[in-house]
Write an enzyme that holds these catalytic residues in place. Sequence first.
Site, mmCIF file in Angstrom:
data_model
loop_
_atom_site.group_PDB
_atom_site.id
_atom_site.type_symbol
_atom_site.label_atom_id
_atom_site.label_comp_id
_atom_site.label_asym_id
_atom_site.label_seq_id
_atom_site.Cartn_x
_atom_site.Cartn_y
_atom_site.Cartn_z
ATOM 1 N N HIS A 1 48.684 73.205 52.803
ATOM 2 C CA HIS A 1 49.209 72.711 51.534
ATOM 3 C C HIS A 1 48.509 73.330 50.329
ATOM 4 C CE1 HIS A 1 50.073 69.557 48.419
ATOM 5 N NE2 HIS A 1 51.241 69.544 49.033
ATOM 6 N N ASN B 1 57.077 62.261 45.712
ATOM 7 C CA ASN B 1 58.402 62.596 46.257
ATOM 8 C C ASN B 1 59.083 61.384 46.876
ATOM 9 O OD1 ASN B 1 57.809 65.465 45.757
ATOM 10 N ND2 ASN B 1 56.402 65.231 47.481
ATOM 11 N N ALA C 1 48.758 60.425 39.176
ATOM 12 C CA ALA C 1 49.736 60.801 38.153
ATOM 13 C C ALA C 1 49.873 59.763 37.056
ATOM 14 C CB ALA C 1 51.095 61.053 38.813
#
Length: 429
Positions: free
Chosen positions: A158, A250, A262
């Site tokens: 990733h 997501n 976030a």
Amino acid sequence: MTETAEKFELRPSSISCGSVHLHSVRPGTELEAAEAFMLDPAVEYAEPDFLIFAAAAGADAAEEGQVLGDSGVISREMQAVLRATNDEGTPNDPFYGRQWGLAKIEAEAAWKVSTGSNVIVAVIDSGVDLDHPELSGRVLEGYDFVNEDTEADDDYGHGTLVAGVVAAAAHNDRGIAGLAWDAQILPVKVLDNQGQGVSSNLTCALYWAADEGADVINISIISFGPSFGMQSAINYAANEGALIFSASGNLYEQGNPVTYPAALDNVIAVGATDRDDAHAWFSSAGTFVDVAAPGVGIYSPFPPTHEEYRSVNGTSLATPHVVGLAALVLSAAPGLSSEEVEEVIQQSAVDLGDASKDDKFGHGRIDASAAMSLTISSLPVHLLLPSVNSPAPTETATATPSPTADTTPGSTPTPSPTPTPSPTPTRSQ
């Protein structure tokens, strides 16, 4: 304090973590211990560790990504075909023609001004393929908080996907072109070979990256619990001048929960768009989303081989587009503050969805060409590229973009906390 410490077998960790103090407690007592220590007036706050995850679309980036070519490795013949489609003057990287996101944000116009040199981008993730040719010579010595050493190598894939979008070499006749291909990558490993980790490692990584001089920080990671320790580390990094970007997640079709880091203060949260500038079906939305970028079918290198590239969906891949743009702006105008860079990115974004800021796109989808134009037009020449030798103007310089109050780091550092989290991860629902 002593009695409570004995009850839970409190043991200090040897890991350095800024102003945050890490401790372990007897397994199974993490929540109880945190509640007990919160009652102590000498403790500002205490919290257990939360699980953190790679923000790939689906359970696993490796499983969700499309592998290119029958064997998962692009053939020499395919390279030749793709290379032939490139126009003269564009990067000769064979997948460049498939990097629709770079075309959408008009990267080539931005590259006429800057390619990201003299900017350090910290990728806090699963590590980075340290000897990948796409990043050759630009990977700095990082740190592995999972194994507690300086070999921040990627055993999940990733982090290398993310780093490739930011800074894969251009014009090297292989793979893709990163948006800021001259930027330096500072790898910081906090996720294991399953793409999971704990919030205390992410907290420590933020302090470490800030102390190592990171100009921009990419966090394509999510968790489901707000962390006081993580917020304190973010505040510290922001006050050190770092721009911090995080994937929004997501989970839009799975209840659209609020995700962290976030949704924390001093973080620029990034959502994803598709080829048609529509909201990507998976991209988490909310008032915390600040900006959007291409995040569907994004090509990037995937270890352990150096020939494999994958097409992956996710806000994990949208975030490094915005990080790359921040590197371009900073490289072109090193005199800009982090607040001013953020303002340039937001003001130059293409407004999508509802007028002004909205929950899916934030201020809009990034536009690299417009961002560079705004950067150049807003500054006196002597504050632009270091190679430009121009005398300082004798009159008042043109004003730079002014930061907004609700999205920029505060000027006063947040008081240092003293938590006592446990190293045993506790999932937050």
